[in-house]
Design a protein around this motif. Structure first.
Motif: not given
Ligand code: NAP
Length: 296
Positions: A217, A272, A192-193, A169-170, A144, A232-234, A212-213, A275, A198
């Motif tokens: 937002y 999407g 991040h959170s 920051r995942s 990704t 990137v969000g889905v 951020v998922g 990837t 922001i």
């Molecule tokens: P994740 O592991 O849940 O990480 C989310 C990140 O966002 C964390 O670093 C979190 O901060 C931060 N966050 C959460 N709430 C926040 C807020 N209110 N303000 C600022 N930052 C915030 O998610 P992920 O796996 O990286 O995925 C993110 C999105 O991308 C999702 O929608 C997922 O479905 C999508 N995705 C798409 C693909 C693709 O298209 N191929 C692949 C992977 C993921 P903390 O670290 O402080 O908790």
């Protein structure tokens, strides 16, 4: 809409065609088709859907794909033993262990067992570690994040000296994207959170990568005029007008952002599709490495 649309679907399609052409050329020369082994542990339905999509994509470009499924209560040693067996199998060029693993399994130890030369998902700790070091190159970049960088390039974003904001920051998206942007000489702010203000940080960003998922937002008035936005969000949101009862949206409010940004990816049809295209590319690269050819 003022922004240029970065069409991930079309870009991914042309990448897949390139991979298919190279696979066909290999096979015509008498070289084996690249092979990808997938490992699912447990019954996560989303993992099964993703892996099925990966197998279908492999088939379409002539990559051999071999699926392995283990039960959720698989002991650590057995999971690692399967990976070791795949490491030794010459038909297998790439190994993909679908994450997340069931609770009780040590994900890092399983990923650490994958041979570096077969780590097509790019999550081996050494590959990730090399991403974080100046002047060191990972053998494989996670799919990704690699797709995000490819879309930025295709969207014509100037990264050198640019202010880039990465939201999230995942381990699988935000952090590796941030490291790749630093390597591309951008100045990177990772949000991040716990980050304060922001919207204020995003307003200074020439490049925004949102992961951020949280549905829609990022609002349009946070975007710097002319910025490149990769979403990137889905996220699923309810939509009674759809047969399924839902529709997919990104982490950015697309309609608002598209009035301000210079270029933007849609959801779906942006990151999407990239990837899987990058996974196919990495698997082809692994086959070339196995031949003794280190061609990117
Ligand atoms: P994740 O592991 O849940 O990480 C989310 C990140 O966002 C964390 O670093 C979190 O901060 C931060 N966050 C959460 N709430 C926040 C807020 N209110 N303000 C600022 N930052 C915030 O998610 P992920 O796996 O990286 O995925 C993110 C999105 O991308 C999702 O929608 C997922 O479905 C999508 N995705 C798409 C693909 C693709 O298209 N191929 C692949 C992977 C993921 P903390 O670290 O402080 O908790």
């Amino acid at each position: 809409m003022r922004a240029n649309l970065i069409d991930g679907k079309a870009i991914a399609e042309s990448l897949r065609e390139e991979v298919k052409k190279s696979v066909d050329e290999r096979v015509a020369k008498g070289l084996p088709a690249p092979g990808l082994a997938t490992v699912i542990i447990g019954d996560n339905p989303a993992s099964k859907v993703y892996v099925r999509m990966k197998h279908k994509a492999c088939q379409e470009v002539g990559i051999l794909s071999i699926g392995h499924e283990l039960p959720a209560d698989t002991p650590q040693e057995e999971a690692e033993a399967l990976v070791k067996k795949l490491n030794d199998d010459p038909k297998v060029n790439g190994i993909l262990v679908q994450l997340p693993l069931p609770a009780g399994l040590d994900e890092e130890r399983v990923l650490n067992t994958i041979s570096l030369q077969k780590d097509v998902d790019g999550f081996h700790p050494v590959n990730i570690g090399r991403l974080a070091q100046k002047g060191r190159e990972p053998l494989f970049i996670p799919c990704t994040p690699a797709g995000v960088m490819y879309l930025l390039e295709q969207g014509g974003a100037e990264l050198q000296g640019a202010n880039a904001v990465v939201l999230g920051r995942s381990n699988i998206v935000g952090m590796p994207v941030s490291l790749l942007l630093v390597s591309a000489n951008a100045t990177v702010t990772i949000c991040h959170s716990r980050t304060k203000d922001i919207p204020g940080l995003i307003r200074q960003a020439d490049v925004l990568v949102a992961a951020v998922g949280i549905p829609e937002y990022v609002r349009g008035d946070w975007i710097k005029p002319g910025a490149t936005v990769i979403d990137v969000g889905v996220n699923r949101i309810e939509d009674e007008t759809r047969k399924s009862g839902y529709r997919l949206v990104g982490d950015v409010n697309f309609d608002e952002a598209a009035e301000v940004a210079g270029a933007i990816t849609p959801v779906p049809g942006g990151v999407g599709p990239m990837t899987i295209a990058m996974l196919l590319r990495n698997t082809l690269r692994a086959a070339r490495l196995a031949d003794g050819n280190d061609v990117a």
